[in-house]
Design a protein around this motif. Structure first.
Motif, PDB file in Angstrom:
ATOM      1  N   MET A  75      -1.414  12.778   2.776  1.00 54.08           N
ATOM      2  CA  MET A  75      -1.078  12.224   4.081  1.00 54.08           C
ATOM      3  C   MET A  75      -0.346  10.888   3.947  1.00 54.08           C
ATOM      4  SD  MET A  75      -4.029  13.393   6.740  1.00 54.08           S
ATOM      5  CE  MET A  75      -3.171  12.509   7.977  1.00 54.08           C
ATOM      6  N   TRP A  76      -0.599  10.179   2.849  1.00 47.65           N
ATOM      7  CA  TRP A  76       0.069   8.893   2.677  1.00 47.65           C
ATOM      8  C   TRP A  76       1.583   9.081   2.614  1.00 47.65           C
ATOM      9  CZ3 TRP A  76      -1.413   4.198   3.602  1.00 47.65           C
ATOM     10  CH2 TRP A  76      -0.566   3.156   3.238  1.00 47.65           C
ATOM     11  N   GLY A  77       2.035  10.100   1.883  1.00 42.71           N
ATOM     12  CA  GLY A  77       3.467  10.367   1.769  1.00 42.71           C
ATOM     13  C   GLY A  77       4.102  10.675   3.111  1.00 42.71           C
ATOM     14  N   GLU A  78       3.400  11.430   3.951  1.00 43.05           N
ATOM     15  CA  GLU A  78       3.921  11.759   5.278  1.00 43.05           C
ATOM     16  C   GLU A  78       4.037  10.514   6.148  1.00 43.05           C
ATOM     17  OE1 GLU A  78       1.355  14.773   6.834  1.00 43.05           O
ATOM     18  OE2 GLU A  78       1.974  16.245   5.333  1.00 43.05           O
ATOM     19  N   ILE A  79       3.038   9.659   6.094  1.00 44.33           N
ATOM     20  CA  ILE A  79       3.079   8.428   6.896  1.00 44.33           C
ATOM     21  C   ILE A  79       4.247   7.551   6.470  1.00 44.33           C
ATOM     22  CG2 ILE A  79       1.885   6.239   7.330  1.00 44.33           C
ATOM     23  CD1 ILE A  79      -0.712   7.797   7.453  1.00 44.33           C
ATOM     24  N   THR A  80       4.458   7.418   5.161  1.00 47.31           N
ATOM     25  CA  THR A  80       5.554   6.552   4.706  1.00 47.31           C
ATOM     26  C   THR A  80       6.912   7.099   5.120  1.00 47.31           C
ATOM     27  OG1 THR A  80       5.537   7.591   2.507  1.00 47.31           O
ATOM     28  CG2 THR A  80       4.269   5.555   2.776  1.00 47.31           C
ATOM     29  N   GLN A  81       7.062   8.432   5.133  1.00 43.73           N
ATOM     30  CA  GLN A  81       8.319   9.012   5.602  1.00 43.73           C
ATOM     31  C   GLN A  81       8.528   8.719   7.084  1.00 43.73           C
ATOM     32  OE1 GLN A  81       9.901   9.359   2.697  1.00 43.73           O
ATOM     33  NE2 GLN A  81      10.921  11.065   3.667  1.00 43.73           N
ATOM     34  N   GLU A  82       7.476   8.854   7.882  1.00 48.61           N
ATOM     35  CA  GLU A  82       7.569   8.581   9.319  1.00 48.61           C
ATOM     36  C   GLU A  82       7.914   7.114   9.556  1.00 48.61           C
ATOM     37  OE1 GLU A  82       3.705   9.725  10.634  1.00 48.61           O
ATOM     38  OE2 GLU A  82       4.087  11.856  10.357  1.00 48.61           O
ATOM     39  N   ILE A  83       7.269   6.240   8.809  1.00 46.16           N
ATOM     40  CA  ILE A  83       7.497   4.805   8.979  1.00 46.16           C
ATOM     41  C   ILE A  83       8.933   4.448   8.650  1.00 46.16           C
ATOM     42  CG2 ILE A  83       6.906   2.527   8.064  1.00 46.16           C
ATOM     43  CD1 ILE A  83       4.026   3.584   7.745  1.00 46.16           C
ATOM     44  N   ALA A 109       6.650  -5.057  16.901  1.00 47.27           N
ATOM     45  CA  ALA A 109       6.881  -3.686  16.435  1.00 47.27           C
ATOM     46  C   ALA A 109       7.232  -3.677  14.950  1.00 47.27           C
ATOM     47  CB  ALA A 109       7.994  -3.026  17.252  1.00 47.27           C
ATOM     48  N   THR A 110       8.075  -4.613  14.542  1.00 48.50           N
ATOM     49  CA  THR A 110       8.440  -4.721  13.130  1.00 48.50           C
ATOM     50  C   THR A 110       7.203  -4.984  12.276  1.00 48.50           C
ATOM     51  OG1 THR A 110      10.649  -5.523  13.710  1.00 48.50           O
ATOM     52  CG2 THR A 110       9.880  -5.976  11.480  1.00 48.50           C
ATOM     53  N   GLY A 111       6.361  -5.902  12.730  1.00 48.93           N
ATOM     54  CA  GLY A 111       5.137  -6.209  11.997  1.00 48.93           C
ATOM     55  C   GLY A 111       4.217  -5.011  11.862  1.00 48.93           C
ATOM     56  N   ALA A 112       4.039  -4.281  12.956  1.00 50.78           N
ATOM     57  CA  ALA A 112       3.148  -3.121  12.924  1.00 50.78           C
ATOM     58  C   ALA A 112       3.699  -2.016  12.033  1.00 50.78           C
ATOM     59  CB  ALA A 112       2.920  -2.591  14.342  1.00 50.78           C
ATOM     60  N   LEU A 113       5.016  -1.832  12.027  1.00 51.12           N
ATOM     61  CA  LEU A 113       5.599  -0.762  11.223  1.00 51.12           C
ATOM     62  C   LEU A 113       5.746  -1.136   9.750  1.00 51.12           C
ATOM     63  CD1 LEU A 113       8.179   0.587  13.801  1.00 51.12           C
ATOM     64  CD2 LEU A 113       6.093   1.721  12.996  1.00 51.12           C
ATOM     65  N   ILE A 114       5.764  -2.417   9.444  1.00 47.72           N
ATOM     66  CA  ILE A 114       5.787  -2.848   8.047  1.00 47.72           C
ATOM     67  C   ILE A 114       4.362  -3.022   7.523  1.00 47.72           C
ATOM     68  CG2 ILE A 114       6.465  -4.733   6.485  1.00 47.72           C
ATOM     69  CD1 ILE A 114       8.979  -5.070   8.168  1.00 47.72           C
ATOM     70  N   TRP A 172      -5.901   3.474   8.669  1.00 50.62           N
ATOM     71  CA  TRP A 172      -5.366   2.231   9.222  1.00 50.62           C
ATOM     72  C   TRP A 172      -3.839   2.256   9.304  1.00 50.62           C
ATOM     73  CZ3 TRP A 172      -7.513  -1.051  12.225  1.00 50.62           C
ATOM     74  CH2 TRP A 172      -8.896  -1.200  12.197  1.00 50.62           C
ATOM     75  N   ALA A 173      -3.193   2.849   8.320  1.00 58.72           N
ATOM     76  CA  ALA A 173      -1.732   2.969   8.353  1.00 58.72           C
ATOM     77  C   ALA A 173      -1.299   3.829   9.531  1.00 58.72           C
ATOM     78  CB  ALA A 173      -1.221   3.558   7.041  1.00 58.72           C
ATOM     79  N   SER A 174      -2.058   4.882   9.797  1.00 56.36           N
ATOM     80  CA  SER A 174      -1.754   5.748  10.937  1.00 56.36           C
ATOM     81  C   SER A 174      -1.891   4.972  12.248  1.00 56.36           C
ATOM     82  CB  SER A 174      -2.697   6.952  10.925  1.00 56.36           C
ATOM     83  OG  SER A 174      -2.445   7.783  12.026  1.00 56.36           O
ATOM     84  N   ARG A 175      -2.926   4.189  12.352  1.00 56.15           N
ATOM     85  CA  ARG A 175      -3.129   3.385  13.571  1.00 56.15           C
ATOM     86  C   ARG A 175      -2.025   2.350  13.747  1.00 56.15           C
ATOM     87  NH1 ARG A 175      -9.591   2.583  12.538  1.00 56.15           N
ATOM     88  NH2 ARG A 175     -10.186   4.670  13.186  1.00 56.15           N
ATOM     89  N   LEU A 176      -1.673   1.673  12.656  1.00 50.34           N
ATOM     90  CA  LEU A 176      -0.595   0.679  12.735  1.00 50.34           C
ATOM     91  C   LEU A 176       0.724   1.338  13.129  1.00 50.34           C
ATOM     92  CD1 LEU A 176      -1.312  -1.594   9.640  1.00 50.34           C
ATOM     93  CD2 LEU A 176      -1.221  -2.337  12.034  1.00 50.34           C
ATOM     94  N   THR A 177       0.974   2.516  12.588  1.00 47.03           N
ATOM     95  CA  THR A 177       2.211   3.230  12.916  1.00 47.03           C
ATOM     96  C   THR A 177       2.236   3.606  14.391  1.00 47.03           C
ATOM     97  OG1 THR A 177       2.329   4.096  10.661  1.00 47.03           O
ATOM     98  CG2 THR A 177       3.636   5.226  12.335  1.00 47.03           C
ATOM     99  N   PHE A 178       1.123   4.081  14.913  1.00 41.39           N
ATOM    100  CA  PHE A 178       1.063   4.437  16.332  1.00 41.39           C
ATOM    101  C   PHE A 178       1.282   3.207  17.217  1.00 41.39           C
ATOM    102  CE2 PHE A 178      -1.057   5.519  20.343  1.00 41.39           C
ATOM    103  CZ  PHE A 178      -0.340   6.666  20.661  1.00 41.39           C
ATOM    104  N   VAL A 179       0.625   2.103  16.881  1.00 43.29           N
ATOM    105  CA  VAL A 179       0.820   0.857  17.634  1.00 43.29           C
ATOM    106  C   VAL A 179       2.284   0.421  17.526  1.00 43.29           C
ATOM    107  CG1 VAL A 179       0.251  -1.608  17.691  1.00 43.29           C
ATOM    108  CG2 VAL A 179      -1.566   0.087  17.501  1.00 43.29           C
TER     109      VAL A 179
END
Length: 141
Positions: A1-9, A53-58, A79-86
């Motif tokens: 799932m980490w790889g998927e989150i990083t691609q989305e980010i 937004a930049t802070g949350a996505l980085i 937590w990465a998923s939550r930060l990405t959603f925010v």
């Protein structure tokens, strides 16, 4: 799932960084001084939203660096998923206020809030309604 989150980010991060970079330059243009007070407030709010937004996505990148090798991958992914959603919510707010500002400056017509509202509804459909419907419709028990 980490790889998927990083691609989305990567996708969302690129968009927010380009928008944020553009926003940072606006205040240095001669036309900025001519903006009405309301438009200057909208601009300031937009810049702050873009920074958030930049802070949350980085944030997930920093999170990964700081916890890497600590055997907390499941918590880091959560937590990465939550930060990405925010970050996506903040990106939505940034794009909404950017569009509002640009259309207010480009035209004085009363239809601007309606046009912005329509675009926000479109974002909501594409970013939230369709994914949630797909999740509901195609998730197996």
């Amino acid at each position: 799932m980490w790889g998927e989150i990083t691609q989305e980010i990567r996708i969302a991060q690129t968009g927010v960084q380009i928008l944020f970079g553009f926003l940072l330059t606006v205040v240095f243009t001669p036309r900025y001084a001519d903006l009405r007070d309301t438009d200057q407030v909208i601009y300031i709010v937009t810049v702050v939203l873009g920074a958030c937004a930049t802070g949350a996505l980085i944030g997930p990148v920093s999170l990964h660096r700081l916890v890497s090798g600590r055997r907390v991958k499941a918590q880091a992914v959560r937590w990465a998923s939550r930060l990405t959603f925010v970050g996506l919510l903040l990106l939505l707010a940034t794009m909404t206020s950017s569009l509002l500002l640009v259309l207010r400056v480009a035209t004085d017509d009363d239809y601007v809030p309606w046009l912005v509202g329509g675009v926000v509804m479109w974002y909501g459909l594409c970013w939230f309604a369709l994914p949630l419907w797909t999740r509901w419709r195609h998730t197996t028990e």
